[in-house]
Scaffold this motif. Structure first.
Motif, PDB file in Angstrom:
ATOM      1  N   TRP A  18       0.822  -1.201   0.000  1.00 53.68           N
ATOM      2  CA  TRP A  18       0.000   0.000   0.000  1.00 53.68           C
ATOM      3  C   TRP A  18       0.862   1.259   0.000  1.00 53.68           C
ATOM      4  CZ3 TRP A  18      -4.734  -1.562  -0.932  1.00 53.68           C
ATOM      5  CH2 TRP A  18      -5.119  -2.832  -0.503  1.00 53.68           C
ATOM      6  N   GLN A  19       0.489   2.209  -0.862  1.00 53.46           N
ATOM      7  CA  GLN A  19       1.088   3.539  -0.888  1.00 53.46           C
ATOM      8  C   GLN A  19      -0.034   4.547  -0.646  1.00 53.46           C
ATOM      9  OE1 GLN A  19       3.904   4.087  -4.375  1.00 53.46           O
ATOM     10  NE2 GLN A  19       2.940   2.190  -5.030  1.00 53.46           N
ATOM     11  N   TYR A  20       0.284   5.628   0.052  1.00 48.56           N
ATOM     12  CA  TYR A  20      -0.803   6.560   0.377  1.00 48.56           C
ATOM     13  C   TYR A  20      -0.289   7.948   0.730  1.00 48.56           C
ATOM     14  CZ  TYR A  20       0.513   4.029   4.655  1.00 48.56           C
ATOM     15  OH  TYR A  20       1.207   3.393   5.646  1.00 48.56           O
ATOM     16  N   PHE A  21      -1.244   8.888   0.657  1.00 54.02           N
ATOM     17  CA  PHE A  21      -0.997  10.269   1.053  1.00 54.02           C
ATOM     18  C   PHE A  21      -2.100  10.667   2.021  1.00 54.02           C
ATOM     19  CE2 PHE A  21      -2.110  14.819   0.161  1.00 54.02           C
ATOM     20  CZ  PHE A  21      -1.033  15.392   0.834  1.00 54.02           C
ATOM     21  N   GLY A  22      -1.715  11.029   3.255  1.00 56.31           N
ATOM     22  CA  GLY A  22      -2.668  11.513   4.245  1.00 56.31           C
ATOM     23  C   GLY A  22      -2.588  13.022   4.319  1.00 56.31           C
ATOM     24  N   SER A  23      -3.675  13.693   4.015  1.00 56.61           N
ATOM     25  CA  SER A  23      -3.686  15.156   3.965  1.00 56.61           C
ATOM     26  C   SER A  23      -3.950  15.761   5.341  1.00 56.61           C
ATOM     27  CB  SER A  23      -4.760  15.637   2.983  1.00 56.61           C
ATOM     28  OG  SER A  23      -4.964  17.026   3.095  1.00 56.61           O
ATOM     29  N   SER A  24      -3.386  16.913   5.586  1.00 56.92           N
ATOM     30  CA  SER A  24      -3.637  17.622   6.840  1.00 56.92           C
ATOM     31  C   SER A  24      -5.085  18.079   6.944  1.00 56.92           C
ATOM     32  CB  SER A  24      -2.710  18.827   6.960  1.00 56.92           C
ATOM     33  OG  SER A  24      -2.923  19.733   5.888  1.00 56.92           O
ATOM     34  N   THR A  25      -5.802  18.113   5.823  1.00 61.52           N
ATOM     35  CA  THR A  25      -7.224  18.487   5.851  1.00 61.52           C
ATOM     36  C   THR A  25      -8.131  17.299   6.160  1.00 61.52           C
ATOM     37  OG1 THR A  25      -7.388  18.159   3.452  1.00 61.52           O
ATOM     38  CG2 THR A  25      -6.874  20.381   4.230  1.00 61.52           C
ATOM     39  N   GLY A  26      -7.579  16.075   6.147  1.00 59.56           N
ATOM     40  CA  GLY A  26      -8.362  14.919   6.572  1.00 59.56           C
ATOM     41  C   GLY A  26      -8.614  13.859   5.523  1.00 59.56           C
ATOM     42  N   PHE A  27      -8.381  14.149   4.240  1.00 59.69           N
ATOM     43  CA  PHE A  27      -8.632  13.094   3.246  1.00 59.69           C
ATOM     44  C   PHE A  27      -7.417  12.164   3.137  1.00 59.69           C
ATOM     45  CE2 PHE A  27      -6.696  16.257   0.356  1.00 59.69           C
ATOM     46  CZ  PHE A  27      -5.831  15.452  -0.389  1.00 59.69           C
ATOM     47  N   PHE A  28      -7.676  10.973   2.643  1.00 59.06           N
ATOM     48  CA  PHE A  28      -6.667   9.913   2.599  1.00 59.06           C
ATOM     49  C   PHE A  28      -6.700   9.301   1.204  1.00 59.06           C
ATOM     50  CE2 PHE A  28      -5.631   5.324   3.633  1.00 59.06           C
ATOM     51  CZ  PHE A  28      -4.303   5.530   3.958  1.00 59.06           C
ATOM     52  N   ARG A  29      -5.627   9.488   0.430  1.00 57.21           N
ATOM     53  CA  ARG A  29      -5.547   8.916  -0.920  1.00 57.21           C
ATOM     54  C   ARG A  29      -4.776   7.608  -0.834  1.00 57.21           C
ATOM     55  NH1 ARG A  29      -6.225  10.330  -6.143  1.00 57.21           N
ATOM     56  NH2 ARG A  29      -6.705  12.518  -5.691  1.00 57.21           N
ATOM     57  N   LEU A  30      -5.411   6.526  -1.270  1.00 54.17           N
ATOM     58  CA  LEU A  30      -4.853   5.176  -1.114  1.00 54.17           C
ATOM     59  C   LEU A  30      -4.676   4.501  -2.466  1.00 54.17           C
ATOM     60  CD1 LEU A  30      -4.085   2.769   0.783  1.00 54.17           C
ATOM     61  CD2 LEU A  30      -6.497   2.102   0.680  1.00 54.17           C
ATOM     62  N   TYR A  31      -3.492   3.903  -2.652  1.00 56.95           N
ATOM     63  CA  TYR A  31      -3.224   3.095  -3.839  1.00 56.95           C
ATOM     64  C   TYR A  31      -2.736   1.717  -3.402  1.00 56.95           C
ATOM     65  CZ  TYR A  31      -1.037   1.184  -8.004  1.00 56.95           C
ATOM     66  OH  TYR A  31      -0.680   0.345  -9.049  1.00 56.95           O
ATOM     67  N   PRO A  32      -3.250   0.666  -4.055  1.00 62.72           N
ATOM     68  CA  PRO A  32      -4.321   0.659  -5.061  1.00 62.72           C
ATOM     69  C   PRO A  32      -5.671   1.003  -4.436  1.00 62.72           C
ATOM     70  CG  PRO A  32      -3.734  -1.585  -4.467  1.00 62.72           C
ATOM     71  CD  PRO A  32      -2.742  -0.704  -3.777  1.00 62.72           C
ATOM     72  N   GLY A  33      -6.569   1.488  -5.287  1.00 62.42           N
ATOM     73  CA  GLY A  33      -7.880   1.884  -4.795  1.00 62.42           C
ATOM     74  C   GLY A  33      -8.703   0.687  -4.345  1.00 62.42           C
ATOM     75  N   ILE A  34      -9.504   0.887  -3.306  1.00 58.25           N
ATOM     76  CA  ILE A  34     -10.367  -0.171  -2.780  1.00 58.25           C
ATOM     77  C   ILE A  34     -11.758   0.396  -2.518  1.00 58.25           C
ATOM     78  CG2 ILE A  34      -8.421  -1.341  -1.654  1.00 58.25           C
ATOM     79  CD1 ILE A  34      -9.586  -0.238   1.022  1.00 58.25           C
ATOM     80  N   LYS A  35     -12.671  -0.498  -2.234  1.00 60.56           N
ATOM     81  CA  LYS A  35     -14.008  -0.114  -1.781  1.00 60.56           C
ATOM     82  C   LYS A  35     -13.985  -0.083  -0.260  1.00 60.56           C
ATOM     83  CE  LYS A  35     -18.594   0.378  -1.785  1.00 60.56           C
ATOM     84  NZ  LYS A  35     -19.274   1.605  -2.253  1.00 60.56           N
ATOM     85  N   TRP A  36     -14.255   1.078   0.303  1.00 61.62           N
ATOM     86  CA  TRP A  36     -14.217   1.239   1.759  1.00 61.62           C
ATOM     87  C   TRP A  36     -15.613   1.010   2.314  1.00 61.62           C
ATOM     88  CZ3 TRP A  36      -9.408   3.329   3.609  1.00 61.62           C
ATOM     89  CH2 TRP A  36      -9.294   3.345   5.006  1.00 61.62           C
ATOM     90  N   LEU A  37     -15.703   0.219   3.371  1.00 59.57           N
ATOM     91  CA  LEU A  37     -16.992  -0.081   3.975  1.00 59.57           C
ATOM     92  C   LEU A  37     -17.053   0.515   5.377  1.00 59.57           C
ATOM     93  CD1 LEU A  37     -17.414  -3.822   2.926  1.00 59.57           C
ATOM     94  CD2 LEU A  37     -18.345  -1.786   1.804  1.00 59.57           C
ATOM     95  N   PRO A  38     -18.206   1.063   5.759  1.00 58.42           N
ATOM     96  CA  PRO A  38     -18.330   1.613   7.117  1.00 58.42           C
ATOM     97  C   PRO A  38     -18.363   0.504   8.156  1.00 58.42           C
ATOM     98  CG  PRO A  38     -20.443   1.675   5.982  1.00 58.42           C
ATOM     99  CD  PRO A  38     -19.436   1.212   4.970  1.00 58.42           C
ATOM    100  N   ASP A  39     -18.204   0.876   9.426  1.00 60.13           N
ATOM    101  CA  ASP A  39     -18.258  -0.129  10.492  1.00 60.13           C
ATOM    102  C   ASP A  39     -19.702  -0.518  10.769  1.00 60.13           C
ATOM    103  OD1 ASP A  39     -19.383   1.916  11.994  1.00 60.13           O
ATOM    104  OD2 ASP A  39     -17.522   2.396  13.037  1.00 60.13           O
ATOM    105  N   GLU A  40     -19.889  -1.330  11.815  1.00 57.38           N
ATOM    106  CA  GLU A  40     -21.238  -1.839  12.093  1.00 57.38           C
ATOM    107  C   GLU A  40     -22.220  -0.731  12.453  1.00 57.38           C
ATOM    108  OE1 GLU A  40     -18.596  -2.337  15.736  1.00 57.38           O
ATOM    109  OE2 GLU A  40     -18.492  -2.722  13.589  1.00 57.38           O
ATOM    110  N   ASN A  41     -21.703   0.442  12.823  1.00 59.15           N
ATOM    111  CA  ASN A  41     -22.569   1.576  13.154  1.00 59.15           C
ATOM    112  C   ASN A  41     -22.785   2.503  11.962  1.00 59.15           C
ATOM    113  OD1 ASN A  41     -22.736   0.797  15.938  1.00 59.15           O
ATOM    114  ND2 ASN A  41     -20.684   1.648  16.234  1.00 59.15           N
TER     115      ASN A  41
END
Length: 1040
Positions: free
Chosen positions: A208-231
């Motif tokens: 995994w390679q990624y860039f975490g922005s100081s504004t809060g977004f997270f760019r992830l490679y390779p791209g995936i489908k992110w799923l929320p938690d049980e809540n």
């Protein structure tokens, strides 16, 4: 008469007719008599029958002959441990350097993209939102930010569905996905996509390679489908991750001051506590911290830490959190004394060259400040302002806001007001940006490496393998001239490195039967070790232990009581150390006594050190054979042969066309020239060819036996197999596969029985420590009918699997040959099964009723009880506390305990995650435990005597069965010994008491218990004190 120790310490006399006794090596040995002669004749007859069976069906004599025939052509190479560890270290450094270069390319691309980007507050831009991709509305149209995003399973990424041509964006639930700052940052960081792909093409071992922005977004490679938690919440925020915080700031010394005056009651105190906990969560092993509470007077919330800073490792952070929860508001607040105490601590540490050696700060948490505090700053912090002061005004009241803001602004800090619990996270994180400013202004792109971790939060809803990894990360700064003096941190770039990939560079075959490699950090924490157990079982689900990434080297290599090894590796030294060690195997049921040689060195450019362990006798030499490819290739193609699939004979995980090949298939294609691009370990392949040729005759031998086998006299023999140091295995079935009693054996479902990256098979390791020419017997399973089966193994890796009823028949035959029909005889092999030969049945003894008939066996190991320790255990809480020691009121307790070991199928305790049922309300927490292991003493051939059972005395005779680990026990059936209570074999929690002394002040670092680290305190288990030596000098390296 020989003397034995009996119940309540009474001396017992040997039975009449057993002959005159003599003491040998501290044991009672009674001279020969007719009774001893009979028992010996039974044991010899049975041993002869056993040896005949196992040598015949294992083919051990044939294999020995084949190796003897090629002996003149063999070369023996001595292993140079120091050269080996240096070579491994250089290869690891080269591999990690490639990861750093990939991250550096991402940093350069991100900073250039920001330099060329003009901020547009009205920017409209669609991007791939990882939560929304591929989602459609009720009209079957893709939702906004959720366009089609092709996902395919990829073995390199644990078979997750990924897109290796593009990255996507994840945002926490509390961050608006169309915020102008987010849109501009995402648009700018689109420039990273081609760099991600190019990095992966250059180095296919990247994950995994990624860039975490100081504004809060997270760019992830390779791209995936992110799923929320049980809540239904996305709680993952890249800015809270350890890699982000470490890269964004330098090591820091922090003193947190919290107002606990009466005005802080209620919601304000709740917010203040949450603020402290949030600050603690931003700290790591390279930081140092303390907490002071003040009202009418000043007090350290942990009195043992008065006047010092302690390392902000997990144990100390958790301890502080518990103490914070106990704070109560009362009295009147006087902040000046608390500030004075804080400045004094920080100055003492700065002057002494202790602590983080980079940043120092005070965090003031209060609902107001009215007194005169300017004099404190003039005396301790002005004009240099070496200590930054951050102020957090709690509550909605703004009356004191100017005062609190003045404190921060005049001490190079940051002021913020926190009115609700929801405000805490964002406001606390602001201090990281302030601390990063000097680094940003100077453009210090420090490379950081994290401790081992499993980022299960990253893929909470994915079927991800919980792999230990480390992250390499670097900060990304704004290079624009107009903002450069402001020190703007754009974010952090990182890449994950699975630690198993590193350990592949230290192949198992070069380390011998018991050898291994391990990694640790400059703080003494384990990165990777075959004895590290990071997971525990909660119900049917595996979970990471709370302290899985803060396991200290001294808690795994606990024989290093003087911490010579630990200190040398923390300091990055290169050297050698020899230790006698006790190694638990078989889930702690057994222990091997080994002499290990430890070789260690640092990995250049990282805070890591590498250790290589070679065991005397099995790790000192390598056998080199000479075999042609043509001859070896022919024998490799035999159907009974397999290779260790976790070993790296050939690299198959880089080229997608090779990933579906097994290691055996890859070796064959490499040798035949079908895959010229395959990169293989030629030394290991040569060893495999040699072993394949030497062991090739076994296939025909076993096949002939199977065809001519008598089902009447030899029914019960199931399987024969062998293993070699090169990871080669051959096996043959003497029955149909449907009749095998343990179908998991020699499969991936039974890791203990096969060659893995971490260890040789258990049966191989045990056989290696047994005398040559003899066999080890162990009960491994039951078939569908409940009949247990027996494994036999011999040094050299030869092994056979048989049913116990075959042994019963052979024992009965041996008894008939000796013309003796009297008493009851039992044969035991350190398991809970005994064989009542004369009644021709197998009896499974219950744990709650330990019959006295096997107490006799304990005389062979009376003084061989070994106490082992587990510093990675999980204990129930709440639970009834009890001492870890059981008083030995009488030697009979040792007898009963040893019997429990002898007949126990497995020990059950939380520390080894045994299948113990827990009630739903039970919770587990990390703890230390001790547990008994009993060691068989093969030098004791025979013994006999009496045991006082109250109303009667039980006679016994014990005789070792030749060429095996079996004992023949003969005892009368009249005397009832059930008066003795069962002796629990469960692990006991080791508890500690904390002694604070005045001499502690002014020190920092080492551990005093499993929750606190400070020098000159004592670590005292009850009732033993030996671990005081283990813990009193532990000192983490400063990673400034």
């Amino acid at each position: 008469m020989g003397t034995l120790w009996g119940h309540k310490g009474r001396a017992l006399q040997a039975a009449a007719g057993f002959g005159q006794g003599e003491v040998t090596r501290g044991w009672v040995r009674l001279c020969c008599s007719p009774s001893l002669v009979w028992v010996k004749s039974w044991a010899d007859a049975f041993g002869g029958e056993l040896y005949s069976i196992v040598t015949k069906y294992s083919g051990s004599l044939l294999l020995q002959k084949k190796y003897k025939d090629v002996e003149p052509t063999l070369k023996i190479k001595e292993v140079d441990g120091l050269e080996l560890v240096k070579k491994f270290s250089e290869q690891m450094e080269s591999m990690l350097r490639r990861k750093v270069e990939a991250v550096e390319r991402l940093v350069e691309a991100a900073e250039d993209a920001d330099l060329n980007h003009e901020y547009n507050s009205s920017l409209e831009f669609d991007y791939y939102n990882s939560l929304l991709i591929n989602d459609k509305d009720e009209n079957d149209n893709y939702v906004e930010l959720g366009d089609e995003f092709i996902l395919e399973p990829n073995e390199h990424f644990n078979n997750l569905l990924v897109n290796t041509t593009y990255s996507d964006i994840q945002l926490p639930t509390n961050v608006y996905n169309k915020d102008p700052d987010i849109l501009n940052g995402v648009y700018m960081s689109e420039a990273l996509n081609p760099i991600f792909v190019d990095n992966f093409e250059r180095d296919p071992t990247l994950t995994w390679q990624y860039f975490g922005s100081s504004t809060g977004f997270f760019r992830l490679y390779p791209g995936i489908k992110w799923l929320p938690d049980e809540n239904g919440v996305i709680s993952f925020d890249c800015r809270n991750r350890g890699w982000y915080i470490q890269a964004a700031t330098s090591p820091k010394d922090i003193v947190i001051i919290v107002d606990v005056s009466g005005s802080m009651k209620g919601l304000r105190m709740t917010i203040a506590k949450h603020t402290i906990v949030t600050i603690l969560d931003t700290l790591g092993e390279n930081d140092f911290v303390n907490i002071i509470a003040y009202n009418d007077y000043v007090h350290f919330i942990e009195p043992c830490f008065k006047g010092i800073l302690v390392q902000a490792d997990r144990d100390n952070r958790e301890h502080f959190k518990q103490l914070v929860e106990e704070l109560q508001a009362k009295g009147v607040g006087t902040v000046s004394k608390a500030l004075t105490e804080s400045f004094k601590i920080l100055r003492e540490f700065r002057d002494a060259g202790q602590g983080g050696l980079c940043n120092q700060a005070i965090m003031l948490i209060t609902d107001g400040a009215v007194e005169d505090y300017e004099a404190v700053f003039e005396k301790y912090n002005w004009p240099d302002r070496k200590v930054r002061v951050f102020t957090y005004l709690i509550g909605r009241e703004v009356t004191f806001a100017p005062n609190v803001k003045w404190i921060a602004c005049n001490n190079k800090g940051y002021y913020t007001q926190i009115s609700t619990l929801a405000d805490v996270q964002e406001n606390v994180m602001e201090y990281l940006h302030v601390l990063s400013r000097p680094m940003v202004i100077n453009h210090d792109h420090d490379i950081i490496w994290t401790e081992a971790y499993m980022d299960s939060a990253l893929f909470a809803s994915q079927a991800q393998s919980l792999l230990l990894m480390t992250t390499v990360a670097m900060p990304v700064f704004s290079k624009k001239n107009e903002t450069r003096s402001h020190g703007i941190l754009l974010g952090v770039v990182g890449s994950d490195v699975p630690l198993r990939e590193l350990l592949k560079l230290a192949p198992r075959y070069k380390l011998g039967v018991h050898g291994y490699a391990f990694l640790n950090t400059n703080n003494g924490y384990i990165l990777s070790h075959p004895d590290l157990r990071p997971l525990y079982k909660e119900g049917k689900k595996l979970k990471p232990k709370p302290n899985y990434n803060s396991v200290d080297l001294s808690e795994v290599e606990w024989e290093d009581q003087d911490e010579i090894l630990r200190s040398a590796m923390i300091n990055g030294e290169t050297g050698y150390l020899s230790m006698d060690v006790k190694v638990p195997v078989d889930k702690g049921k057994r222990v091997l006594f080994l002499t290990n040689d430890y070789f260690f060195t640092d990995i250049s450019g990282t805070p890591f050190s590498l250790g290589v362990v070679l065991s005397r006798g099995h790790g000192e030499y390598i056998l080199l054979g000479n075999t042609s490819v043509e001859e070896g290739l022919h024998d490799l193609l035999q159907p009974d042969l397999s290779l260790a699939n976790e070993w790296i004979y050939c690299i198959t995980d880089i080229d997608p066309d090779h990933r579906k090949l097994s290691q055996l298939e890859a070796v064959i294609r490499f040798l035949t020239g079908e895959e010229p691009d395959l990169e293989c370990d030629e030394e290991l392949v040569q060893e495999v060819l040699f072993d394949a040729v030497v062991t090739a005759p076994m296939e025909a031998y076993w096949t002939t036996l199977a065809l001519n086998m008598s089902l009447d006299t030899e029914a019960g023999i199931e399987m024969a197999f062998l293993g070699t140091r090169a990871g080669l295995m051959r096996s043959a079935l003497y029955v149909g596969s449907e009749k095998i009693s343990n179908k998991k054996f020699l499969t991936q479902k039974d890791k203990e029985s096969i060659f893995t990256m971490d260890h040789f098979p258990l049966w191989y390791r045990r056989a290696a420590e047994h005398p040559p020419g003899s066999f080890i017997y162990s009960i491994v399973s039951e078939d569908d009918s409940g009949n247990p089966s027996l494994n036999t193994e011999q040094e050299g890796g030869k092994r056979k699997k048989i049913k116990l009823d075959l042994l019963q028949r052979k024992f009965w035959t041996a008894m008939q040959q000796t013309h003796v029909v009297a008493g009851h005889c039992f044969s035991a092999s350190r398991k809970r099964f005994i064989h009542d030969i004369f009644e021709k049945k197998v009896t499974c003894l219950s744990r709650d009723k330990l019959p006295c008939l096997l107490l006799t066996a304990c005389l062979l190991c009376f003084s061989c009880r070994v106490t082992m320790y587990d510093y990675q255990a999980m204990c129930k809480v709440p639970y009834h506390h009890h001492s870890g020691a059981r008083p030995l009121l009488s030697p009979i307790y040792a007898f009963v305990a040893a019997v429990k070991w002898l007949i126990s199928d497995f020990l059950i305790w939380e520390s080894w995650e045994a299948p113990t049922l827990h009630k739903k309300h039970d919770t587990l927490q990390p703890c230390d435990t001790e547990y008994p292991v009993f060691v068989y003493e093969p030098a004791i051939r025979e013994t006999n005597g009496l045991i006082d059972c109250g109303d009667c005395q039980k006679m016994f005779v014990a005789q070792q069965i030749i060429s095996s680990n079996l004992l023949l026990l003969v005892t009368d059936t009249v005397c009832d010994c059930s008066i003795f209570p069962p002796v629990p074999m469960d692990a006991k929690e080791v508890k500690y008491i904390l002694l604070c002394t005045a001499g502690m002040q002014g020190s920092a670092g080492p551990v005093i218990s499993e929750f606190a680290r400070v020098k000159n305190a004592f670590l005292l288990p009850l009732p033993w004190a030996w671990r005081a030596q283990r813990g009193s000098e532990r000192s983490p390296a400063h990673a400034g």
